[in-house]
Design a protein around this motif. Structure first.
Motif, PDB file in Angstrom:
ATOM      1  N   THR A 184       0.806  -1.223   0.000  1.00  0.00           N
ATOM      2  CA  THR A 184       0.000   0.000   0.000  1.00  0.00           C
ATOM      3  C   THR A 184       0.836   1.269   0.000  1.00  0.00           C
ATOM      4  OG1 THR A 184      -0.110   0.095   2.414  1.00  0.00           O
ATOM      5  CG2 THR A 184      -1.786  -1.216   1.281  1.00  0.00           C
ATOM      6  N   GLY A 185       2.101   1.178   0.392  1.00  0.00           N
ATOM      7  CA  GLY A 185       2.955   2.358   0.490  1.00  0.00           C
ATOM      8  C   GLY A 185       2.818   3.103   1.800  1.00  0.00           C
ATOM      9  N   GLU A 186       1.909   2.676   2.680  1.00  0.00           N
ATOM     10  CA  GLU A 186       1.671   3.387   3.920  1.00  0.00           C
ATOM     11  C   GLU A 186       2.845   3.239   4.887  1.00  0.00           C
ATOM     12  OE1 GLU A 186      -3.201   3.059   4.098  1.00  0.00           O
ATOM     13  OE2 GLU A 186      -1.946   1.729   5.302  1.00  0.00           O
ATOM     14  N   VAL A 187       3.010   4.236   5.746  1.00  0.00           N
ATOM     15  CA  VAL A 187       4.044   4.200   6.781  1.00  0.00           C
ATOM     16  C   VAL A 187       3.537   3.354   7.935  1.00  0.00           C
ATOM     17  CG1 VAL A 187       5.448   5.568   8.358  1.00  0.00           C
ATOM     18  CG2 VAL A 187       4.846   6.485   6.106  1.00  0.00           C
ATOM     19  N   THR A 188       4.210   2.259   8.214  1.00  0.00           N
ATOM     20  CA  THR A 188       3.793   1.365   9.294  1.00  0.00           C
ATOM     21  C   THR A 188       4.616   1.551  10.565  1.00  0.00           C
ATOM     22  OG1 THR A 188       5.229  -0.367   8.389  1.00  0.00           O
ATOM     23  CG2 THR A 188       2.926  -0.364   7.689  1.00  0.00           C
ATOM     24  N   ASP A 189       5.800   2.157  10.446  1.00  0.00           N
ATOM     25  CA  ASP A 189       6.623   2.419  11.630  1.00  0.00           C
ATOM     26  C   ASP A 189       7.451   3.664  11.342  1.00  0.00           C
ATOM     27  OD1 ASP A 189       7.871   2.309  14.039  1.00  0.00           O
ATOM     28  OD2 ASP A 189       9.033   0.499  13.663  1.00  0.00           O
ATOM     29  N   TRP A 190       7.062   4.780  11.935  1.00  0.00           N
ATOM     30  CA  TRP A 190       7.657   6.084  11.635  1.00  0.00           C
ATOM     31  C   TRP A 190       8.808   6.402  12.592  1.00  0.00           C
ATOM     32  CZ3 TRP A 190       8.815   9.664   8.484  1.00  0.00           C
ATOM     33  CH2 TRP A 190       9.026  10.988   8.878  1.00  0.00           C
ATOM     34  N   LEU A 191      10.010   6.575  12.051  1.00  0.00           N
ATOM     35  CA  LEU A 191      11.202   6.969  12.806  1.00  0.00           C
ATOM     36  C   LEU A 191      11.365   6.175  14.100  1.00  0.00           C
ATOM     37  CD1 LEU A 191      11.051  10.865  12.415  1.00  0.00           C
ATOM     38  CD2 LEU A 191      12.378   9.243  11.075  1.00  0.00           C
TER      39      LEU A 191
END
Length: 276
Positions: free
Chosen positions: A134-141
């Protein structure tokens, strides 16, 4: 001034600080809640060879031959101005934008990026995890708690429908301008921002070869020291004589001629005065 007087004077300031703190805390909590509630929107749907999509047949563009992307390898192609990375993951083919939205201007791509066990790919520099479907961010920084708390997630990773057909890999890339800035050698418009500096070639006898292939001898450091001292002595003595004679025109002429002689010698030594 008594202690009671100081206490009375300091009491209003303490109350003011306490009130400001009570007002600031809800504001900070509200901003944090807004940041955490911000969700990344989907920009494109990735497809693999095992999934059906509603992409029209004429929207697919030839990317590469299937034999050029054996399992375990990655292939970088460019279609409609987009840098696309094609790779295999769990016996399925994926095509994603070869640029991590979490890296900002300088970007090294995903050619050496690591995969996760849940269909994720990690940003090489920030370890931010993107879902390759999906391209979604699953774990940000995950490695920067402060920025993770203060900043919202970056934009989603762009992914593209991909399929195999008669030994060819085809990717559906939507139209649109894409401005890539990879930094380093590719930061210029011509993608040739590399300048080579060739060191001077010295021979065993201490001589060197200039740009025109002429062998020259380097100047002895002792000669430079003696010449500098001589110039300084002449400058001081000439200035003193002119001042003693109270002749300003003579002093000006002395310094002009002196600077001209010294400048000529410096140009000859540094080869800056030679015509190309």
């Amino acid at each position: 001034v008594s202690v009671e007087g100081l206490a009375r004077r300091g009491l209003p300031s303490l109350w003011s600080s306490a009130i400001h703190s009570l007002v600031a805390v809800p504001i900070v909590m509200l901003m944090s809640a807004l940041v955490w509630s911000r969700k990344s929107s989907r920009v494109a749907m990735a497809t693999t060879t095992a999934e059906k999509t509603d992409v029209a047949e004429d929207e697919y563009t030839f990317a590469t031959m299937l034999e050029e992307v054996p399992k375990g390898t990655r292939k970088l192609v460019r279609i409609k101005g987009a840098n696309i990375l094609i790779f295999w993951y769990r016996n399925e083919l994926y095509a994603i934008e070869n640029r991590s939205p979490a890296e900002g201007a300088f970007n090294q791509g995903f050619e050496q990026a690591r995969f996760t066990q849940n269909y994720g790919i990690l940003c090489p520099s920030t370890d931010t995890e993107f879902n390759m479907k999906t391209g979604e961010v699953t774990d940000w920084l995950p490695n920067n708690t402060v920025l993770r708390f203060l900043t919202p997630p970056c934009t989603p990773l762009e992914v593209f429908p991909v399929k195999m057909e008669e030994g060819e890999i085809k990717v559906a890339v939507p139209e649109g301008e894409r401005a890539y800035f990879d930094g380093g050698a590719t930061s210029s418009f011509e993608r040739n921002n590399v300048f080579g500096l060739e060191p001077r070639m010295y021979l065993e006898d201490g001589t060197y070869i200039d740009d025109e292939g002429v062998t020259k001898s380097p100047v002895d450091p002792g000669t430079i020291v003696v010449t500098t001292l001589a110039v300084a002595i002449i400058a001081v003595a000439g200035t003193a004589v002119c001042l003693y004679a109270e002749s300003i025109p003579a002093l000006a002429a002395f310094w002009i001629v002196g600077f001209a002689i010294v400048g000529k010698q410096v140009l000859e030594y540094s080869d800056l005065g030679e015509e190309e």
